[in-house]
Structures are given as structure tokens and as C-alpha cells.
Design a protein around this motif. Sequence first.
Motif, PDB file in Angstrom:
ATOM      1  N   GLY A  60       0.642  -1.373   0.103  1.00  0.00           N
ATOM      2  CA  GLY A  60      -0.215   0.147  -0.067  1.00  0.00           C
ATOM      3  C   GLY A  60       0.989   1.589   0.177  1.00  0.00           C
ATOM      4  O   GLY A  60       1.789   0.740  -0.898  1.00  0.00           O
ATOM      5  N   LEU A  61       0.493   1.891   0.715  1.00  0.00           N
ATOM      6  CA  LEU A  61       1.002   3.471   0.597  1.00  0.00           C
ATOM      7  C   LEU A  61       2.935   3.311   1.361  1.00  0.00           C
ATOM      8  O   LEU A  61       3.596   3.619   0.277  1.00  0.00           O
ATOM      9  CB  LEU A  61       0.109   4.582   1.548  1.00  0.00           C
ATOM     10  CG  LEU A  61       1.366   6.117   2.397  1.00  0.00           C
ATOM     11  CD1 LEU A  61       1.976   6.782   0.785  1.00  0.00           C
ATOM     12  CD2 LEU A  61       0.598   6.483   3.152  1.00  0.00           C
TER      13      LEU A  61
ATOM     14  N   VAL B 161      -0.241  -3.585  -8.776  1.00  0.00           N
ATOM     15  CA  VAL B 161       0.931  -3.752  -8.474  1.00  0.00           C
ATOM     16  C   VAL B 161       1.658  -4.739  -9.928  1.00  0.00           C
ATOM     17  O   VAL B 161       2.667  -4.151  -9.993  1.00  0.00           O
ATOM     18  CB  VAL B 161       1.431  -4.899  -7.428  1.00  0.00           C
ATOM     19  CG1 VAL B 161       3.181  -4.797  -7.517  1.00  0.00           C
ATOM     20  CG2 VAL B 161       1.180  -3.500  -6.460  1.00  0.00           C
ATOM     21  N   ARG B 162       0.942  -5.205 -10.609  1.00  0.00           N
ATOM     22  CA  ARG B 162       1.788  -5.143 -11.361  1.00  0.00           C
ATOM     23  C   ARG B 162       2.148  -4.609 -12.821  1.00  0.00           C
ATOM     24  O   ARG B 162       2.963  -4.150 -13.366  1.00  0.00           O
ATOM     25  CB  ARG B 162       0.859  -6.937 -11.702  1.00  0.00           C
ATOM     26  CG  ARG B 162       1.268  -7.874 -11.302  1.00  0.00           C
ATOM     27  CD  ARG B 162       0.382  -9.104 -12.201  1.00  0.00           C
ATOM     28  NE  ARG B 162       0.819 -10.403 -11.533  1.00  0.00           N
ATOM     29  CZ  ARG B 162      -0.451 -10.442 -10.762  1.00  0.00           C
ATOM     30  NH1 ARG B 162      -1.392 -10.350 -10.566  1.00  0.00           N
ATOM     31  NH2 ARG B 162      -0.403 -11.927  -9.828  1.00  0.00           N
TER      32      ARG B 162
ATOM     33  N   ASP C 116      -0.129  -9.554  -1.131  1.00  0.00           N
ATOM     34  CA  ASP C 116      -1.255  -9.140  -0.952  1.00  0.00           C
ATOM     35  C   ASP C 116      -2.258  -9.711  -0.914  1.00  0.00           C
ATOM     36  O   ASP C 116      -2.168 -11.087  -1.375  1.00  0.00           O
ATOM     37  CB  ASP C 116      -1.901  -8.075  -0.859  1.00  0.00           C
ATOM     38  CG  ASP C 116      -2.476  -6.388  -1.032  1.00  0.00           C
ATOM     39  OD1 ASP C 116      -1.273  -5.635  -0.251  1.00  0.00           O
ATOM     40  OD2 ASP C 116      -2.925  -7.405  -0.490  1.00  0.00           O
ATOM     41  N   SER C 117      -2.929 -10.182  -0.108  1.00  0.00           N
ATOM     42  CA  SER C 117      -4.407 -10.930  -0.274  1.00  0.00           C
ATOM     43  C   SER C 117      -5.633 -10.511  -0.765  1.00  0.00           C
ATOM     44  O   SER C 117      -5.971 -10.968  -0.949  1.00  0.00           O
ATOM     45  CB  SER C 117      -4.531 -10.647   1.736  1.00  0.00           C
ATOM     46  OG  SER C 117      -4.752  -9.410   1.406  1.00  0.00           O
ATOM     47  N   ASN C 118      -5.620  -9.036  -1.767  1.00  0.00           N
ATOM     48  CA  ASN C 118      -6.005  -8.482  -1.984  1.00  0.00           C
ATOM     49  C   ASN C 118      -5.799  -8.951  -3.799  1.00  0.00           C
ATOM     50  O   ASN C 118      -5.079  -8.033  -3.891  1.00  0.00           O
ATOM     51  CB  ASN C 118      -5.926  -6.873  -1.667  1.00  0.00           C
ATOM     52  CG  ASN C 118      -7.833  -6.069  -2.467  1.00  0.00           C
ATOM     53  OD1 ASN C 118      -7.857  -6.405  -3.872  1.00  0.00           O
ATOM     54  ND2 ASN C 118      -7.703  -5.695  -1.675  1.00  0.00           N
ATOM     55  N   ALA C 119      -6.156  -9.736  -4.742  1.00  0.00           N
ATOM     56  CA  ALA C 119      -6.287  -9.447  -5.858  1.00  0.00           C
ATOM     57  C   ALA C 119      -5.979  -7.981  -7.035  1.00  0.00           C
ATOM     58  O   ALA C 119      -5.557  -8.251  -7.633  1.00  0.00           O
ATOM     59  CB  ALA C 119      -7.257 -10.511  -6.660  1.00  0.00           C
ATOM     60  N   ALA C 120      -7.159  -7.441  -6.121  1.00  0.00           N
ATOM     61  CA  ALA C 120      -7.333  -5.773  -7.583  1.00  0.00           C
ATOM     62  C   ALA C 120      -5.999  -5.116  -6.516  1.00  0.00           C
ATOM     63  O   ALA C 120      -5.409  -4.851  -7.853  1.00  0.00           O
ATOM     64  CB  ALA C 120      -8.378  -4.845  -6.781  1.00  0.00           C
TER      65      ALA C 120
ATOM     66  N   GLY D 218       4.653   9.306   6.275  1.00  0.00           N
ATOM     67  CA  GLY D 218       3.445   9.277   5.626  1.00  0.00           C
ATOM     68  C   GLY D 218       2.954  10.027   5.247  1.00  0.00           C
ATOM     69  O   GLY D 218       2.449  10.843   4.524  1.00  0.00           O
ATOM     70  N   THR D 219       1.617   9.841   4.583  1.00  0.00           N
ATOM     71  CA  THR D 219       0.280  10.791   3.763  1.00  0.00           C
ATOM     72  C   THR D 219      -0.794  10.853   4.496  1.00  0.00           C
ATOM     73  O   THR D 219      -1.177   9.363   5.059  1.00  0.00           O
ATOM     74  CB  THR D 219       0.515  11.339   2.865  1.00  0.00           C
ATOM     75  OG1 THR D 219      -0.367  10.097   1.642  1.00  0.00           O
ATOM     76  CG2 THR D 219       1.740  11.072   2.148  1.00  0.00           C
ATOM     77  N   GLU D 220      -1.685  11.352   3.716  1.00  0.00           N
ATOM     78  CA  GLU D 220      -3.567  10.476   4.038  1.00  0.00           C
ATOM     79  C   GLU D 220      -4.003   9.237   3.381  1.00  0.00           C
ATOM     80  O   GLU D 220      -5.771   9.445   3.534  1.00  0.00           O
ATOM     81  CB  GLU D 220      -4.204  11.704   4.565  1.00  0.00           C
ATOM     82  CG  GLU D 220      -4.731  12.799   4.103  1.00  0.00           C
ATOM     83  CD  GLU D 220      -3.614  14.268   3.138  1.00  0.00           C
ATOM     84  OE1 GLU D 220      -2.294  13.706   3.388  1.00  0.00           O
ATOM     85  OE2 GLU D 220      -3.910  14.820   3.129  1.00  0.00           O
ATOM     86  N   HIS D 221      -2.572   9.353   2.309  1.00  0.00           N
ATOM     87  CA  HIS D 221      -3.728   8.723   1.060  1.00  0.00           C
ATOM     88  C   HIS D 221      -3.514   7.558   1.538  1.00  0.00           C
ATOM     89  O   HIS D 221      -2.295   6.594   2.082  1.00  0.00           O
ATOM     90  CB  HIS D 221      -2.792   9.085   0.178  1.00  0.00           C
ATOM     91  CG  HIS D 221      -3.581  10.202  -0.628  1.00  0.00           C
ATOM     92  ND1 HIS D 221      -4.662  11.034  -0.480  1.00  0.00           N
ATOM     93  CD2 HIS D 221      -2.844  11.485  -0.341  1.00  0.00           C
ATOM     94  CE1 HIS D 221      -4.814  11.772  -0.784  1.00  0.00           C
ATOM     95  NE2 HIS D 221      -3.725  12.771  -0.574  1.00  0.00           N
ATOM     96  N   SER D 222      -4.065   6.189   0.672  1.00  0.00           N
ATOM     97  CA  SER D 222      -3.022   4.908   0.910  1.00  0.00           C
ATOM     98  C   SER D 222      -3.855   3.898  -0.354  1.00  0.00           C
ATOM     99  O   SER D 222      -4.170   4.254  -1.058  1.00  0.00           O
ATOM    100  CB  SER D 222      -4.332   4.279   2.118  1.00  0.00           C
ATOM    101  OG  SER D 222      -5.532   4.051   1.948  1.00  0.00           O
ATOM    102  N   GLY D 223      -2.565   2.781   0.078  1.00  0.00           N
ATOM    103  CA  GLY D 223      -3.009   1.746  -1.619  1.00  0.00           C
ATOM    104  C   GLY D 223      -2.083   1.944  -2.558  1.00  0.00           C
ATOM    105  O   GLY D 223      -1.059   3.250  -2.408  1.00  0.00           O
ATOM    106  N   PRO D 224      -1.567   1.213  -2.977  1.00  0.00           N
ATOM    107  CA  PRO D 224      -0.007   1.344  -4.011  1.00  0.00           C
ATOM    108  C   PRO D 224      -0.347   2.221  -4.878  1.00  0.00           C
ATOM    109  O   PRO D 224       1.259   2.625  -4.788  1.00  0.00           O
ATOM    110  CB  PRO D 224      -0.509  -0.562  -5.247  1.00  0.00           C
ATOM    111  CG  PRO D 224      -1.730  -0.096  -4.295  1.00  0.00           C
ATOM    112  CD  PRO D 224      -2.221   0.000  -3.921  1.00  0.00           C
TER     113      PRO D 224
END
Lengths: 292, 292
Positions: B13-14, B46-47, B37-41, B126-132
Amino acid sequence: MTLFKSLAVVGPGLIGSSILRRAREDRGIAQTLIAADSNAAVLDRVRELGLADIVTADLAEAAKADCVVLCVPVGAVEAVALEMLPYMKQGAILTDVASVRGQLGPRISTALPTGVSYVPAHPMAGTEHSGPDAGFATLFEDRWCLLIPPANTDTSAIHKIEQLWKQCGARTRVLEDAYHDQVCAIVSHLPHLLAFTICDTADNLSDELRADVLEYAASGFRDFTRIAASDPVMWRDIFLANREILLETLDRFTADTKGMADAIRAGDVESITDRIARGRQIRRTLIANRQA
Amino acid sequence: MTLFKSLAVVGPGLIGSSILRRAREDRGIAQTLIAADSNAAVLDRVRELGLADIVTADLAEAAKADCVVLCVPVGAVEAVALEMLPYMKQGAILTDVASVRGQLGPRISTALPTGVSYVPAHPMAGTEHSGPDAGFATLFEDRWCLLIPPANTDTSAIHKIEQLWKQCGARTRVLEDAYHDQVCAIVSHLPHLLAFTICDTADNLSDELRADVLEYAASGFRDFTRIAASDPVMWRDIFLANREILLETLDRFTADTKGMADAIRAGDVESITDRIARGRQIRRTLIANRQA
Ligand SMILES: NC(=O)c1ccc[n+]([C@@H]2O[C@H](COP(=O)([O-])OP(=O)(O)OC[C@H]3O[C@@H](n4cnc5c(N)ncnc54)[C@H](OP(=O)(O)O)[C@@H]3O)[C@@H](O)[C@H]2O)c1
Ligand SMILES: NC(=O)c1ccc[n+]([C@@H]2O[C@H](COP(=O)([O-])OP(=O)(O)OC[C@H]3O[C@@H](n4cnc5c(N)ncnc54)[C@H](OP(=O)(O)O)[C@@H]3O)[C@@H](O)[C@H]2O)c1
């Protein structure tokens, strides 16, 4: 034709000198710019910066202007107004930029000579710096300026002050005194109170812990300290002038904090997440309002 | 020679994707980069972003790396660690980036196979955002990264994790678990709690007042909401994991707030000014520390 023949700024600090700088650039605001202050060093600096056509320590002289803008600290507004009003001209306008209304409206209104209007206007703009060097011509650009005229104020005087702030780059709106103070209590006064207090809490830590907190401040704490750097006298005056509404707002905040603490203590996952998620929602609305 | 032959980031993630981006730029960090990651999306993204050489949902496969960095939410660290540890190699290092220690140290230590080291390290960035998509290679530049290795951890493993973070641009320091949590309670957790709560308080206002508060937010409130935009699940986990220390820190803050409220109520000019002035002082120290 200029908006005013002469415009006097009393207290050419951050806000006052920003108005002067703007009026120096936009000569449609006033033909003659006057700066007055009780502090000789401030006046010297205003002369050096060339911010006004007339620079004076004589409030009676400055009171002769068509528009008198009091940019002195909140705690000094009433006394300076009462000192200047007897010297003001028929048709002239008195305004101030105080960040809080409290009892200023009714107190100054009762002292108004006939033919003089009082149209206070609070620009929602500022920095943590003060003094004539801190100002800049674009300080009010795209910011709100809230007008708080007493009931029955001459509408042409209100229009002129609206026009003054529009020429300074601001958007204007008219509010009632108590409502203004309520909005500002949560928008500005409570955040400042919390920011000052978290600094106090940090300051009360053991020396080692305090040093480390200051070293690692980047993760949140730092954002609070920026607003805590503001002028102590200005904020003391604001807190005192908005005492009732501010303390009531703080009470609500304290109750909400207790709600969050109880949820954390009880491990109430849902309640914690819900409280946090509302922060995100508020932030989104701010971004949609172009205020973030 | 690279620092690690293979480096696996679990939860890109971030924070995780920022480490991968950095390691992709600085190939001295690892020859092979693995993302799990456990999340396929998340893995698909990431790919698409080309952040790793191997992208997998199989934690057992990722566990074969020389260094496994858990960048999953605080609440998931323990479970993911316990799932991966049995598959880890002799001489490999497990680390996580969790923002709070709580009981993580002792719990994971007891499950360590011999020959595997655990060296958690919390980057103060860090920032307030998340995800790849939120990550970036310079996120850790000039920021602190606090290492919190359990007692008796192999020093060469500590050095390697220090080196990893230095190559990510960070400055490192070793702290004890409880002290780390105490520093973070005031530097980060309390400011976030207050920021979330002031948003709640605003949210509880009447519709008219709330709309105006959001409109005029620029004067202080806005600064609080930026940090309130952070991820609810992450912060819920942090608050729960640091429950005791955070609530104790909040108690002190509440007492200080009450002190300020009492001073305002009593019109105690000196006490108010003194409390505010300390905010300014703290801010000055921050600037001197180059943290502001
Ligand atoms: N700063 C903000 O963010 C902000 C935002 C909106 C509105 N305001 C309002 O703007 C006003 C001024 O704030 P500021 O930040 O511009 O302050 P500032 O930079 O300190 O300027 C105030 C000026 O007034 C002078 N002064 C003080 N008492 C006086 C008196 N009795 N007679 C004549 N001059 C006097 C000061 O002189 P000394 O140097 O001797 O004190 C100083 O030059 C306040 O009413 C405040 O509520 C401020
Ligand atoms: N954000 C900050 O400011 C900051 C600063 C320092 C340290 N940290 C720490 O960094 C860690 C990650 O934070 P972040 O902000 O990078 O979060 P993030 O952007 O949400 O990334 C977390 C990633 O972990 C995945 N994940 C969740 N549960 C998992 C599980 N059980 N197994 C495998 N993957 C899982 C998430 O997938 P989903 O999308 O499906 O949830 C997501 O891809 C946390 O421990 C946090 O305390 C954060």
C-alpha cells in the motif's frame, strides 16, 4: 473616481499593512493613504516601506479620513474607536478587522456621532506572523471577509466596505455578531486553543520525552504547532472576548473527546471507526468546497 | 553486492509500495523484489505499475525472501507474521512498519524459529492516502525511522534493517517498545484523535452552522482536517493497540485544556498568555530542529 478620498489604517501590522499594500497597488481604493500607530518604531518602519502617504502618531489627524480601518489588537479596538470617533467627519465610515465581536458592536454603536457609520469586517485570512513587515498585498485574495454591521446601519456604507474588501480580493458576506462568533469559535478559536494546549502538554513532559517529541514531530504534532505560533496577546484577547461561546464549544468538543476515549477504552470497534470516518467525510466536503 | 538477495513486501500500500519504488530505483537494496497481498486487485495494480519482479498472493512463497517487510495494517501484522514465520529461511529477517508496538514485540518474538530475526522499524512518514498508487520513492527522504528490536536481537540483523532504511533515505534510531509508543502517542496518535474529534464536533452542529464552518474553514479548522482524512481502519487499530498510553496522554491533555478553560473563565490574563506563549516556544524549537 476612487472608492474613498482618504483611507486611514490604524495599527499597520499584519492585517493593516496588507490593506495598505493592496491600496498602494490599486489606486482605485483611495487617493490618500494614512497610517497611524501608537508605536513610533512601527511608524518608522511604515515610512521606510513607503506604505502610506501620511504616517502619523496623531489619532485625531487620522480620524479625519473618509474611511478609518482599525487594525489594532482586539483588546484595543474599543478604546481606539472611542478616542477617534469624536474627530470623525459626517459621512465617514469606521470599520475594524477584529477576529471576534463579543460586545464591540453595541459598545461602539452607542458612541457613534450622527452621520458616521460603523461597519466592522473580519477578513478570514492571516498568518502566524505580525507587524508591518509580515503583510502582503495578496493576503485576502479569494478569502472570505465577514461583515458584521449593527442593525440599522446605512446600506450605502455597508456597500462601500464590501467594495473595499472586494478590491482587496476577498469575497464578502454579512453575518450577525453572535453567529459570527459561533462560526469563528469552531473554525478558528477552538483549533487555536487545542493547538496551544497540545504544545503545553508536550512542554510538560519529562526533558527526554519532550526532546524526542520535538525531534519526531513530523507525524501530526507539527501541523498543530504551526497555528500555535500565533501572537499570544492577540489570542488572549480573542479567547476573552469570545469567552462564553468558546467555552461552550470547548465543552461540546470535550464531550466528543470523552466519547472517543470511552469507545477506545471499551474496544468498541464500530464506534471508533464511525467517529474517524466522519473526519474523512468532513475533509471531502472541504475539498468539494475548495477550502482545502 | 546488494543488501538482500530478495526482499518481500507484504501489503504494498502507501508504505509498502514506497519501499518497492525506492528499491526499484536503488538496485543496491535487493536483486529480487517480491510483492504479496491478500487482495487480488492490489496485486493487479502492483503488476500494472511494475513495482516488483514477483507478484503473488501466496504468503508462503513470499516468506522465502531474505527480508520480509510486513506493510499490512497494524491489526493484521501479528496474524500475517505467524502465518509466514514457519516458511522463513535460516538467517532471514522479518520486519514490520506498524505505527504502534503494543504487544507485537513479545508476541511475535515467542513465535520466531531459530535463525530468524525480528527487527520491526516504524518510518515516521506517511500521507493521508493509501493503496499502491499513493506511494512514492522519496516518502522516507530525511524522515526518521524508529527501530524497535526485541532485546537480544542479533546485531547484524539490526544493522541490515538500519541499512535498508538508510538506503530509503531515512535517519534511524533504536528505541524500546513502550517508549516508542509514548513518543508516538503525543507526536501522532493524540493529534489524530483530536483532529478526528473536532470533525465530529463540527459534524454534530446544526446544518446551517456546519455548512458555514466548512465554508470558512481556512482559519485553522482546515489544518486539523488534513490529518483527519486518514484511513479509519488504520487509526482504529492504532488507537486500540496503544490504548493505555494514548488514554493516559489524552487525560493529561484534557487536564491542560481544563486549565486553559479555567483561566479563560476567570479572565486570568497572565495564565492565558503564558500558556499560549509556550506554543510559540515549542514552534521555535521545532524550527531550530528543522522539523517544521
Ligand atoms: N493575524 C490574523 O491572523 C488576523 C486575521 C484576521 C483579523 N485579525 C485582526 O486584525 C487585528 C490586528 O491583528 P494583526 O495580526 O495585524 O496584529 P499586528 O501585526 O500585531 O498589528 C497590530 C498593530 O496595532 C498596533 N497597536 C496596538 N495597540 C495599539 C493602540 N492602542 N493604538 C494604535 N496602535 C496600536 C500594534 O503596535 P505594537 O507593535 O506596538 O503592538 C501593531 O502595529 C486584530 O484585531 C485581529 O483580531 C487578525
Ligand atoms: N500511512 C501512514 O501514515 C503510516 C506511517 C508509518 C507506518 N504506517 C504503517 O504501515 C502499515 C500500512 O499502512 P499503509 O498506510 O501503507 O496502508 P495501506 O496503503 O492500506 O496498505 C496496506 C496493504 O495491506 C493489505 N492487507 C491488508 N490486510 C492484509 C492481510 N491480512 N494480508 C495481506 N495484505 C493485507 C491491504 O490490502 P487491502 O487494500 O485489501 O486492505 C493493502 O494493500 C500499517 O501497519 C501502518 O501502521 C503507516
